[in-house]
Enzyme design. Structure first.
Site, PDB file in Angstrom:
ATOM      1  N   ASP A 218      20.994  68.617  57.764  1.00 20.54           N
ATOM      2  CA  ASP A 218      20.543  69.896  57.206  1.00 20.54           C
ATOM      3  C   ASP A 218      21.618  70.945  57.455  1.00 20.54           C
ATOM      4  O   ASP A 218      22.194  71.020  58.537  1.00 20.54           O
ATOM      5  CB  ASP A 218      19.224  70.329  57.862  1.00 20.54           C
ATOM      6  CG  ASP A 218      18.572  71.486  57.107  1.00 20.54           C
ATOM      7  OD1 ASP A 218      18.956  71.724  55.943  1.00 20.54           O
ATOM      8  OD2 ASP A 218      17.689  72.140  57.671  1.00 20.54           O
TER       9      ASP A 218
ATOM     10  N   SER B  21      19.808  73.015  65.170  1.00 15.60           N
ATOM     11  CA  SER B  21      18.632  72.173  65.393  1.00 15.60           C
ATOM     12  C   SER B  21      18.684  71.675  66.828  1.00 15.60           C
ATOM     13  O   SER B  21      18.792  72.480  67.748  1.00 15.60           O
ATOM     14  CB  SER B  21      18.595  71.023  64.374  1.00 15.60           C
ATOM     15  OG  SER B  21      17.390  70.296  64.493  1.00 15.60           O
TER      16      SER B  21
ATOM     17  N   HIS C 215      15.373  74.666  63.340  1.00 11.15           N
ATOM     18  CA  HIS C 215      14.196  73.845  63.042  1.00 11.15           C
ATOM     19  C   HIS C 215      13.100  74.077  64.069  1.00 11.15           C
ATOM     20  O   HIS C 215      13.319  73.951  65.270  1.00 11.15           O
ATOM     21  CB  HIS C 215      14.579  72.363  63.022  1.00 11.15           C
ATOM     22  CG  HIS C 215      15.498  72.005  61.906  1.00 11.15           C
ATOM     23  ND1 HIS C 215      16.329  70.906  61.932  1.00 11.15           N
ATOM     24  CD2 HIS C 215      15.722  72.606  60.707  1.00 11.15           C
ATOM     25  CE1 HIS C 215      17.007  70.833  60.813  1.00 11.15           C
ATOM     26  NE2 HIS C 215      16.671  71.864  60.055  1.00 11.15           N
TER      27      HIS C 215
END
Length: 344
Positions: A136, A17, A44
């Site tokens: 995540d 990310s 992401h």
């Protein structure tokens, strides 16, 4: 009894990310042209954005990198990159792109890719978590380890944003915690080593449930009544629906299917809180400005209106004082949030 021959770990799933582009480039630049495994990359990306990530990674090293396409067979020696607004999943060595519910506010979501790989390829899977905020990828990496695959995590001290590596390490005892520049060489070793098959833990029901939801479109009733626990008392930041806790690790789903971990839910509610305060600040500033204007308009007209002008002036002063107090609170809150989100 039949003897099962050794196998090789031929599927590498990588999640990143914030700060992840630099880490991904460092990883793929160290992979050789004859790398025998397949790599799936999930980073992401906002919906409606145009991603140049596949092109960036294609130039970073000798392996071809392409944007993943639905229904395409995975290719050894290829980097498949998740496109914006699609979960990247795998089934029987075929790529599957879906618009399943967002997870922690993201689609593509790293956990969705990792869970899919853990279920489809089991111990043939290698999970890699790189730089990023929040958590995540942590639950997905645990699923890979539970199914017999190794975990590789970027050293938090090497990551531009240490949140994802730190949260992954809090759930998983990773065999390899390395700077991004050293991960490529380790992956090349891991995919070439023969592995003796061992007992594989059957997938947990929660893992099967979350993988099923990621493969479906957003819909009411993603969680059937039998799959819902008593309400958590929290609401989904995406749809404002009630959240139910789906496992003991503090993961939540709403009836639509949106998924949240506890840290991501806390961050989302913090954003909602700040948004509400900003709206209140705007309203106070506008109230003060309008009251001052009315005080100026009525103050010089006649003696009979002086009381009204004074009330407007008092209202403007009260609104301005409240706005200043709220503004100081917001500056402190935003500063603390920035410090928490800063690189580790």
């Amino acid at each position: 009894m039949d003897v099962v021959p050794p196998f090789r770990r031929d599927l590498v799933v990588v999640g990143a990310s914030a700060g992840g582009v630099e880490a991904l480039r460092a990883v793929v630049s160290r992979l050789p042209a004859d790398f025998p495994g397949t790599i799936l990359v999930t980073m992401h990306l906002g919906p409606g954005t145009h991603s140049a990530l596949a092109r960036i990674l294609d130039r970073a090293g000798p392996l071809p990198a392409v944007t993943a396409e639905h229904g395409t067979a995975i290719k050894p020696g290829t980097v498949h990159v998740a496109p914006p607004d699609r979960h990247l999943l795998i089934e029987d060595n075929v790529l599957v792109l879906t618009r399943g519910p967002t997870e922690n506010g993201h689609r593509p979501a790293i956990n969705a890719t990792f869970r899919s790989a853990a279920l489809s390829a089991g111990p043939r899977t290698i999970g890699v978590v790189l730089s990023g905020a929040l958590d995540d990828g942590a639950a997905g990496l645990k699923a890979i380890v539970d199914r017999g695959g190794p975990a590789v995590v970027q050293d938090p001290a090497d990551a531009l944003y240490s949140g994802m590596p730190e949260n992954a390490l809090s759930l998983v005892d990773a065999e390899y915690v390395l700077p991004a520049a050293e991960i490529g060489a380790v992956l090349d070793q891991l995919v070439r080593l023969p592995v003796e098959p061992g007992a594989v833990t059957p997938p947990a029901q929660a893992l099967l449930l979350e993988d099923r939801i990621a493969r479906e479109e957003v819909r009411a009733g993603a969680l059937s009544p039998s799959e819902q626990s008593p309400g958590s008392g929290y609401t989904c930041p995406d749809c404002q629906g009630s959240l139910t806790e789906i496992d003991a690790a503090g993961r939540y789903r709403c009836r639509i299917g949106h998924a949240w971990s506890a840290p991501a839910l806390l961050a989302a509610h913090d954003g909602e809180f700040q948004s509400a305060l900003l709206k209140a600040l705007r309203a106070l500033d506008e109230k003060a400005a309008l009251a001052r204007k009315l005080a100026a308009q009525t103050g010089g007209k006649s003696k009979n209106l002086r009381g009204l002008a004074e009330r407007y002036t008092s209202s403007a002063r009260d609104a301005a004082d409240a706005a200043e107090t709220l503004r100081r609170f917001l500056l402190d809150a935003i500063g603390q949030t920035a410090e928490e989100a800063a690189p580790g």
